[in-house]
Design an enzyme around this catalytic site. Structure first.
Site, mmCIF file in Angstrom:
data_model
loop_
_atom_site.group_PDB
_atom_site.id
_atom_site.type_symbol
_atom_site.label_atom_id
_atom_site.label_comp_id
_atom_site.label_asym_id
_atom_site.label_seq_id
_atom_site.Cartn_x
_atom_site.Cartn_y
_atom_site.Cartn_z
ATOM 1 N N GLU A 107 -9.917 0.651 -6.779
ATOM 2 C CA GLU A 107 -9.058 -0.233 -5.994
ATOM 3 C C GLU A 107 -9.734 -1.535 -5.628
ATOM 4 O OE1 GLU A 107 -6.854 1.025 -2.596
ATOM 5 O OE2 GLU A 107 -6.549 3.009 -3.479
ATOM 6 N N CYS A 145 0.855 -1.169 0.000
ATOM 7 C CA CYS A 145 0.000 0.000 0.000
ATOM 8 C C CYS A 145 0.898 1.227 0.000
ATOM 9 C CB CYS A 145 -0.852 -0.079 1.260
ATOM 10 S SG CYS A 145 -1.792 1.346 1.587
ATOM 11 N N HIS A 205 -1.989 -4.793 -10.524
ATOM 12 C CA HIS A 205 -2.559 -3.609 -11.185
ATOM 13 C C HIS A 205 -2.797 -3.895 -12.654
ATOM 14 C CE1 HIS A 205 -1.940 -0.876 -7.776
ATOM 15 N NE2 HIS A 205 -0.894 -1.649 -7.532
ATOM 16 N N GLY A 213 -0.541 2.105 -7.397
ATOM 17 C CA GLY A 213 -1.130 2.269 -8.727
ATOM 18 C C GLY A 213 -0.386 3.304 -9.555
ATOM 19 N N CYS A 232 -3.817 6.327 -5.239
ATOM 20 C CA CYS A 232 -3.268 4.991 -5.001
ATOM 21 C C CYS A 232 -1.784 5.038 -5.361
ATOM 22 C CB CYS A 232 -4.017 3.970 -5.860
ATOM 23 S SG CYS A 232 -3.376 2.300 -5.708
HETATM 24 O O1 ZDP Z 1 -4.070 -3.986 -3.553
HETATM 25 C C1 ZDP Z 1 -5.071 -3.604 -2.926
HETATM 26 O O2 ZDP Z 1 -5.963 -4.386 -2.556
HETATM 27 C C2 ZDP Z 1 -5.214 -2.098 -2.647
HETATM 28 N N1 ZDP Z 1 -6.571 -1.753 -2.365
HETATM 29 C C3 ZDP Z 1 -4.308 -1.778 -1.498
HETATM 30 C C4 ZDP Z 1 -4.209 -0.332 -1.168
HETATM 31 C C5 ZDP Z 1 -3.307 0.419 -2.145
HETATM 32 C C6 ZDP Z 1 -3.153 1.879 -1.797
HETATM 33 N N2 ZDP Z 1 -4.253 2.691 -2.245
HETATM 34 C C7 ZDP Z 1 -1.878 2.456 -2.374
HETATM 35 O O3 ZDP Z 1 -1.730 3.680 -2.274
HETATM 36 O O4 ZDP Z 1 -1.009 1.739 -2.844
HETATM 37 C C8 ZDP Z 1 -3.077 2.088 -0.363
#
Ligand code: ZDP
Length: 285
Positions: free
Chosen positions: A221, A75, A172, A233, A230
């Site tokens: 997400e 994350c 992703h 992302g 993200c």
């Molecule tokens: O991979 C997932 O299930 C994401 N929802 C995790 C969270 C990613 C996040 N938004 C980021 O900034 O990388 C926190």
């Protein structure tokens, strides 16, 4: 039982941070995390992050539950918030650790060791590691296990999309489009997330290239739905943009919540993400 928490956000991607340094087991269950993340019946957040004791010689361990209770490997915005939270926590004690004085930590995550660096201006720079690109690493069954998914057609909602897939520890699926504002994210996002070619589901990003060094991104997400930003992302997006010849290795990614600076280093092939992390409020459950 009472538990203290602090709300942080990174570009509006918001998290409930729990000081869990006294135990290696999270003090809340995934079900409790779902309740606390609820924006009407709870505190409201995109996820709950636990600061746990380090392991294997690292300073700390991060675990995170998405707002649906699932547990992602990594994350990006969350780890910036965690770094700021730890720095704020440690600053409150006289026995501040040397490495925290220098603003850098080694944090164990399910995606390996990640090293954030507090920059002191409310911004945190994070070494996000190297991307993984083969289908088995993403994971996806869209192509055979040792192939990469680059500009690969994928049928979603009766339409063919050219997708590029990148793992930053978490999966992703990136699609470049003419106009991100025109994408019906709320309806199409879940169809990508739950597409049968993604056995672990996927985070889904739509990208508009404004200039080779400036990209606009909207994200759906995995486990959290539409969020304002993200970090993993944004990193995955720059990798996809470079691999498809659309962007530079150093680029600004504009998200609904603001901008992240992303660099895919030519020297060590690692991703470096820089962006803000802000404390919002503290409370007790
Ligand atoms: O991979 C997932 O299930 C994401 N929802 C995790 C969270 C990613 C996040 N938004 C980021 O900034 O990388 C926190």
């Amino acid at each position: 039982m009472q538990i203290e928490f602090t709300k942080y956000h990174g570009l509006g991607n918001d998290f409930i941070l729990i000081d869990n340094r006294g135990s290696s087991a999270p003090s809340l269950t995934p079900e409790q995390a779902v309740q606390l993340c609820d924006r009407h019946f709870g505190i409201g957040a995109d996820g709950v992050i636990f600061a746990l004791p380090g392991q294997d010689g690292n300073d700390y361990t991060m675990r995170i539950f998405n707002s649906d209770g699932s547990e992602p490997e990594m994350c990006g915005n969350g780890i910036r918030c965690l770094a700021q939270f730890l720095s704020d926590l440690e600053a409150a004690h006289s026995s501040r650790r040397d490495n925290i004085d220098s603003g850098s930590f080694r944090i164990h995550t399910l995606a390996g060791v990640i090293t954030p660096q507090i920059q002191g201006n409310g911004r945190v720079r994070v070494d996000m590691g190297q991307p993984q690109l083969t289908a088995s690493e993403i994971p996806t069954t869209l192509v055979s296990a040792d192939e990469k998914v680059i500009n690969q057609p994928l049928e979603v909602a009766g339409q063919s999309w050219d997708v590029t897939c990148v793992s930053m520890g978490n999966p992703h699926c990136i699609t470049f489009v003419e106009d991100v504002a025109a994408i019906p994210l709320e309806t199409i996002g879940p169809k990508f997330e739950h597409h049968p070619v993604f056995p672990q589901r996927t985070n889904t990003e739509f990208i508009q290239v404004v200039r080779p060094d400036y990209l606009k991104m909207r994200v759906w997400e995995r486990g959290a739905g539409i969020t304002l930003a993200c970090g993993t992302g944004a990193c995955a997006t720059v990798v996809a943009g470079v691999l498809t010849g659309r962007c530079d290795r150093l680029a600004t990614v504009e998200l609904p919540g603001g901008c992240l600076e992303i660099e895919w280093s030519e020297i060590d092939q690692r991703l470096y993400m820089t962006g803000p992390a802000e404390r919002v409020f503290t409370g007790r459950i």
